[in-house]
Design an enzyme around this catalytic site. Structure first.
Site, PDB file in Angstrom:
ATOM      1  N   ASP A   1       0.736  -1.337   0.080  1.00  0.00           N
ATOM      2  CA  ASP A   1       0.109  -0.030  -0.078  1.00  0.00           C
ATOM      3  C   ASP A   1       0.851   1.254  -0.171  1.00  0.00           C
ATOM      4  OD1 ASP A   1      -2.380  -1.583   0.189  1.00  0.00           O
ATOM      5  OD2 ASP A   1      -2.568  -1.285   2.208  1.00  0.00           O
TER       6      ASP A   1
ATOM      7  N   ASP B   1      -7.099   1.424   8.108  1.00  0.00           N
ATOM      8  CA  ASP B   1      -5.955   2.235   8.675  1.00  0.00           C
ATOM      9  C   ASP B   1      -6.295   3.935   8.831  1.00  0.00           C
ATOM     10  OD1 ASP B   1      -5.810   3.662   6.139  1.00  0.00           O
ATOM     11  OD2 ASP B   1      -4.692   1.849   5.098  1.00  0.00           O
TER      12      ASP B   1
ATOM     13  N   ARG C   1      -3.779  -4.623   7.293  1.00  0.00           N
ATOM     14  CA  ARG C   1      -4.720  -3.862   8.069  1.00  0.00           C
ATOM     15  C   ARG C   1      -5.762  -4.312   8.463  1.00  0.00           C
ATOM     16  NH1 ARG C   1      -7.263  -1.644   3.169  1.00  0.00           N
ATOM     17  NH2 ARG C   1      -5.925  -2.235   1.489  1.00  0.00           N
TER      18      ARG C   1
ATOM     19  N   TYR D   1       5.995  -8.563   8.390  1.00  0.00           N
ATOM     20  CA  TYR D   1       5.822  -7.140   8.335  1.00  0.00           C
ATOM     21  C   TYR D   1       6.013  -6.877  10.027  1.00  0.00           C
ATOM     22  CZ  TYR D   1       3.415  -7.839   3.925  1.00  0.00           C
ATOM     23  OH  TYR D   1       3.041  -7.954   2.819  1.00  0.00           O
TER      24      TYR D   1
END
Length: 288
Positions: A39, A81, A173, A67
């Site tokens: 993203d 988010d 997310r 991540y």
């Protein structure tokens, strides 16, 4: 012509395709692709494939990823988010111990409903295009696997940093949103940094500025994508010719498995599978 893999440390506010467009311009090479979308708000490891190496994109996309994500409790947004519109704010009673205690419930193979703000297509339209029109549609859950999930630190107040190793198709997310829902206070992702993709790590990552300055010197060889597989050097020129013509090769005594296959001179030719003493190509990486 340039061929190889760049491990880009993607900057914030760039799309993955923005990065590819920049690399195309630097190398004057049309064949550029990436190994897994990040993203715009996310940073970190983005494998970018140049020239003939683009044949390996699918292998990179399907691999595990890792991540470090920022989770903010007490906040629910339309994008899951902090770039989105706030839908709710709720009081947070969960402490660090409650967050740690709940994480094991998200481990393993599971179904995850993708967010509306995603590039998945429903009826020929991308979900985020429908979401921007104020529409919400039913989404089919996707099978994902979360292999590791740990709380790294409490970043202050209701903010936490999580480390997650997961399969292709996992939305971090959405994971943050779901953790917040289970805690009863809501949650949204406030930061995301990918630390590993396709076996490549942040230690290998370079900036776009470095690529602009150093160019082809930063390209990793295509076979680095398959470092987990053993090397098989073809014993004869005849075997190499058969491989280059796309034919199976008889190699009695070769242990079953997947191999990085090289010519007698050491040129990486293909990724192949050996079974019952016969070697068959999975994907070729040599030129015409």
């Amino acid at each position: 012509m340039p061929n190889g893999i760049l491990i880009i440390d993607k900057p914030a506010d760039w799309t993955s395709m923005d990065v590819c467009a920049k690399v195309r311009g630097i190398f004057h090479e049309k064949r550029v692709g990436h190994g897994g979308t990040l993203d715009p708000m996310a940073t970190g490891v983005l494998p970018v494939f140049v020239g003939q190496a683009t044949r390996g994109v699918a292998f990179a996309e399907s691999g595990q990823k890792e991540y470090v994500a920022g989770l903010r409790l007490g906040l629910v947004t339309d994008t899951q988010d902090t770039t989105g519109t706030t839908l709710e704010t709720r009081p947070v009673t969960a402490d660090r111990g409650a967050v740690e205690a709940i994480l094991p419930r998200f481990l393993g193979e599971q179904e995850q409903i993708p967010p509306m703000y995603s590039a998945i297509k429903v009826g020929g339209q991308k979900l985020y295009e429908l979401a921007r029109k104020g529409q919400e549609v039913a989404r089919k859950p996707r099978r994902i696997t979360i292999y590791e999930l740990e709380l790294l630190e409490q970043a202050g107040g209701t903010d936490y940093l999580l480390r997650c190793r997961c399969s292709k198709g996992t939305y971090i997310r959405t994971l943050c949103h779901d953790i917040g829902q289970l805690l009863g206070c809501g949650g949204a992702m406030y930061s995301l940094r990918r630390t590993m993709a396709a076996g490549f790590t942040l230690d290998q990552a370079v900036t776009l500025e470095e690529v602009q300055a150093r160019g082809e010197a930063l390209l990793l060889p295509t076979d680095s994508l398959f470092a987990e597989h053993p090397v098989l050097r073809l014993p004869t020129g005849t075997a190499e010719r058969r491989v280059r013509c796309g034919n199976p090769v008889s190699l009695p005594g070769t242990r079953d498995g997947v191999y990085r296959v090289y010519s007698q001179e050491g040129q990486f030719l293909c990724l192949s599978r050996a079974s019952g003493g016969t070697l068959t190509s999975i994907k070729n990486f040599f030129g015409a």
